[in-house]
Scaffold this motif. Structure first.
Motif, short mmCIF file in Angstrom:
data_model
loop_
_atom_site.label_atom_id
_atom_site.label_comp_id
_atom_site.label_asym_id
_atom_site.label_seq_id
_atom_site.Cartn_x
_atom_site.Cartn_y
_atom_site.Cartn_z
N SER A 318 40.84 12.90 -0.51
CA SER A 318 40.90 12.65 -1.95
C SER A 318 39.69 13.23 -2.67
CB SER A 318 40.99 11.15 -2.21
OG SER A 318 42.15 10.62 -1.63
N LEU A 319 38.51 13.05 -2.09
CA LEU A 319 37.31 13.61 -2.71
C LEU A 319 37.31 15.13 -2.62
CD1 LEU A 319 34.51 11.14 -1.59
CD2 LEU A 319 35.42 11.46 -3.87
N ARG A 320 37.85 15.65 -1.54
CA ARG A 320 37.91 17.11 -1.39
C ARG A 320 38.73 17.72 -2.53
NH1 ARG A 320 40.25 17.99 3.98
NH2 ARG A 320 38.28 17.09 4.63
N LYS A 321 39.82 17.05 -2.90
CA LYS A 321 40.65 17.53 -4.00
C LYS A 321 39.92 17.38 -5.33
CE LYS A 321 45.27 16.90 -5.97
NZ LYS A 321 46.54 16.13 -5.90
N TRP A 322 39.21 16.26 -5.48
CA TRP A 322 38.49 16.01 -6.74
C TRP A 322 37.41 17.04 -6.99
CZ3 TRP A 322 33.25 14.22 -6.78
CH2 TRP A 322 32.75 13.94 -8.06
N ILE A 323 36.80 17.55 -5.93
CA ILE A 323 35.69 18.51 -6.08
C ILE A 323 36.15 19.79 -6.79
CG2 ILE A 323 34.31 20.11 -4.69
CD1 ILE A 323 33.58 17.81 -2.93
N GLU A 324 37.48 20.11 -6.71
CA GLU A 324 37.96 21.29 -7.41
C GLU A 324 37.67 21.20 -8.90
OE1 GLU A 324 39.12 23.89 -6.03
OE2 GLU A 324 39.27 23.16 -3.97
N VAL A 325 37.84 20.00 -9.46
CA VAL A 325 37.49 19.76 -10.86
C VAL A 325 36.80 18.40 -10.91
CG1 VAL A 325 38.28 19.65 -13.25
CG2 VAL A 325 39.59 20.97 -11.57
N PRO A 326 35.49 18.35 -10.67
CA PRO A 326 34.79 17.06 -10.55
C PRO A 326 34.60 16.35 -11.88
CG PRO A 326 33.23 18.85 -10.37
CD PRO A 326 34.58 19.48 -10.44
N THR A 328 34.91 12.99 -13.99
CA THR A 328 34.93 11.56 -13.72
C THR A 328 35.59 10.80 -14.86
OG1 THR A 328 32.79 11.10 -14.73
CG2 THR A 328 32.79 11.77 -12.41
N CYS A 329 36.07 9.62 -14.51
CA CYS A 329 36.70 8.77 -15.52
C CYS A 329 35.70 8.41 -16.62
CB CYS A 329 37.24 7.50 -14.85
SG CYS A 329 38.24 6.44 -15.90
N GLY A 330 34.44 8.23 -16.25
CA GLY A 330 33.41 7.89 -17.23
C GLY A 330 33.19 8.99 -18.25
N THR A 422 28.38 24.24 -10.09
CA THR A 422 28.29 24.48 -8.65
C THR A 422 27.73 23.30 -7.88
OG1 THR A 422 26.09 25.48 -8.91
CG2 THR A 422 28.02 26.95 -8.96
N SER A 423 27.11 22.34 -8.54
CA SER A 423 26.53 21.20 -7.83
C SER A 423 27.05 19.90 -8.41
CB SER A 423 25.00 21.23 -7.91
OG SER A 423 24.58 21.15 -9.27
N ILE A 424 26.96 18.84 -7.63
CA ILE A 424 27.49 17.53 -8.01
C ILE A 424 26.40 16.49 -7.78
CG2 ILE A 424 29.33 15.86 -7.61
CD1 ILE A 424 30.95 18.11 -6.38
N THR A 425 26.24 15.57 -8.71
CA THR A 425 25.20 14.56 -8.58
C THR A 425 25.71 13.37 -7.80
OG1 THR A 425 25.78 13.34 -10.58
CG2 THR A 425 24.32 15.24 -10.84
N ALA A 426 24.78 12.60 -7.25
CA ALA A 426 25.13 11.40 -6.49
C ALA A 426 25.84 10.38 -7.36
CB ALA A 426 23.87 10.79 -5.88
N ASP A 427 25.44 10.28 -8.63
CA ASP A 427 26.08 9.31 -9.53
C ASP A 427 27.56 9.65 -9.73
OD1 ASP A 427 23.74 7.98 -9.77
OD2 ASP A 427 23.18 8.83 -11.72
N GLU A 428 27.88 10.94 -9.87
CA GLU A 428 29.26 11.34 -10.06
C GLU A 428 30.11 11.04 -8.83
OE1 GLU A 428 28.92 15.09 -13.14
OE2 GLU A 428 28.44 15.41 -11.04
N VAL A 429 29.54 11.32 -7.65
CA VAL A 429 30.27 11.04 -6.41
C VAL A 429 30.51 9.56 -6.25
CG1 VAL A 429 30.22 11.27 -3.91
CG2 VAL A 429 29.35 13.12 -5.33
N THR A 450 20.52 12.63 -12.45
CA THR A 450 21.70 12.04 -13.05
C THR A 450 22.30 12.93 -14.12
OG1 THR A 450 20.32 10.85 -14.62
CG2 THR A 450 20.92 9.70 -12.60
N THR A 451 21.57 13.96 -14.52
CA THR A 451 22.10 14.92 -15.49
C THR A 451 22.05 16.31 -14.86
OG1 THR A 451 19.89 15.23 -16.46
CG2 THR A 451 21.31 13.56 -17.45
#
Length: 453
Positions: A318-326, A328-330, A422-429, A450-451
């Motif tokens: 599920s996360l692998r799919k989300w990474i294509e367009v990361p 978030t609901c927030g 190209t990168s994703i933060t811990a908060d988003e994950v 976080t930003t």
């Protein structure tokens, strides 16, 4: 190792006399004093001093590391032993461990209280017994918390050729000290799996900052586990408790912020093949419980900052799919809230708007994830926003003026930006794990910021 072991070939009267004076293991005999001091404690006429020195030399030689010829090592590696059927039941976690559960390995499972260490080890053990009718498993309980009734109930969830005889092949031993643990290990020959729950009470009391004896006992015991794993092609799971990282400092090995770390000191992880850290997180946003499993140290897996492309193959489906367009609901809910505060008099605060719009954004993202297509996701958002606008006045004030197209245009812009990120933060994950409410497998360190830059 106990002095009564046939490995040392000691006279029975000498072993009995040594045990009566408190010397039961090779470590006691080698690290507790000089040969003269120990000999003087023995009963008269037990053994001559010269013969006692010869026995001491045999213990020392047998306790030391044995040399091996390179040709022998090459032959043993060229002739692999049959692989054991030992897995976790979570495909992504098995892939993350990269075959470390296949035998001849020692794996540390650590985490805070309630993180699921014992439960994960129990399911691994039961899957192993149920799938292999010839498997023999040794479970060493050091806390007295092993519940046979609970294990029998969990076994009903498993299937395989060995289910009927699984409990008969699960050998349970209580061990509240290191000597009892050695005795339990000697009691079962050629186990296919060994679980120690937990190893902390066995080794922790002996460790000291002013003495090396405790460290020597720890290394000796772990070497013994390694020898069992290699000689029996067994997998050894050692459960280790956690302790504070000191002064509430964040652990640099963790993906998500934590002030905890595995107990038994910094050298213990290097006595195993991998350290698996478990964490339980209760989401206040979705009401779901999520568990994360992180590989903090391993002889085969990586540990570094990675880009989105490198990360793609190392996490759950599920996360692998989300990474294509990361997305978030927030992030989407914030766009809705910003427009609501600007254009709708009902919402004077972002908190009120977030509470109102969150269920609709949540429904759109669950039913039509952004990775399925931009137009499909925008269409789902449009339907949910129209549903929000037509909500009963009993729940919210009607919102016929909600700026549907303006919101969607801004969401499209955000999605385009996420495609290029190209990168994703811990908060988003972390937010996405709570959003999915699933068992997520993580092996890498995300950026701490976080930003995004």
């Amino acid at each position: 190792m106990r002095l009564s072991s046939s490995k040392f070939h000691l006279p029975a009267p000498l072993v009995t006399a040594l045990e009566q004076t408190g010397y039961t293991t090779s470590a006691d005999l080698l690290f507790s004093g000089s040969a003269e001091d120990i000999f003087c404690q023995l009963p008269p006429n037990t053994i001559g001093f010269n013969e006692f020195e010869e026995c001491l030399a045999r213990v020392l030689e047998a306790s030391g590391a044995q040399g091996s010829h390179a040709s022998s090592l090459l032959h043993s590696q060229a002739t692999p032993m049959p692989k054991r059927c030992l897995d976790t039941g979570v495909d992504d976690l098995d892939e993350l461990l990269m075959g470390l559960g296949g035998g001849s390995t020692v794996i540390e499972i650590s985490g805070d209280i309630g993180s699921g260490k014992s439960m994960l080890a129990t399911h691994i053990a039961l899957r192993h017994l149920a799938s292999d009718p010839d498997a023999q498993l040794l479970w060493i309980d050091t806390t007295g918390n092993f519940l046979v009734d609970q294990v029998a109930a969990l076994l009903a969830r498993h299937s395989g050729q060995g289910v009927a005889t699984a409990l008969a092949r699960l050998h349970l031993s209580l061990a509240f000290d290191l000597d009892s643990a050695y005795q339990a290990l000697h009691g079962l020959r050629h186990p296919s799996c060994v679980v120690i729950d937990s190893i902390t009470p066995l080794l922790g009391p002996a460790l000291s900052a002013v003495s090396a004896q405790g460290h020597a006992l720890m290394v000796g015991f772990m070497r013994h586990l390694r020898a069992i794993a290699q000689s029996s092609n067994a997998s050894v799971l050692v459960i280790n408790n956690s302790t504070s990282n000191g002064n509430n400092q964040l652990n640099p090995n963790a993906v998500f912020p934590t002030t905890r770390k595995p107990a038994l000191g910094p050298s213990f992880p290097f006595l195993t093949d991998a350290t698996l850290w478990l964490t339980r997180r209760d989401s206040t946003m979705t009401g779901c419980i999520s568990h994360t499993a992180e590989i903090w140290r391993s002889k085969t897996t990586r540990g570094k900052n990675v880009s989105r492309g490198e990360l793609k193959e190392d996490i759950s489906t599920s996360l692998r799919k989300w990474i294509e367009v990361p997305l978030t609901c927030g992030q989407v809910t914030k766009i809705f809230s910003d427009h609501a505060v600007l254009y709708l008099p009902k919402y004077k605060r972002h908190g009120d708007a977030t509470e109102a719009f969150h269920p609709y954004v949540y429904a759109a993202m669950m039913n039509n994830p952004p990775a399925d297509g931009e137009d499909t996701f925008i269409s789902a958002l449009r339907d949910e926003l129209h549903a929000c606008n037509s909500t009963s006045p009993r729940m919210y004030v009607r919102l016929p003026q909600a700026p549907v197209e303006a919101i969607h245009q801004e969401v499209r812009g955000l999605m385009e930006a996420e495609y290029a990120q190209t990168s994703i933060t811990a908060d988003e994950v972390q937010e996405q794990i709570e959003f999915l409410g699933q068992y997520a497998i993580l092996s890498h360190r995300w950026e701490r910021e976080t930003t995004k830059s």
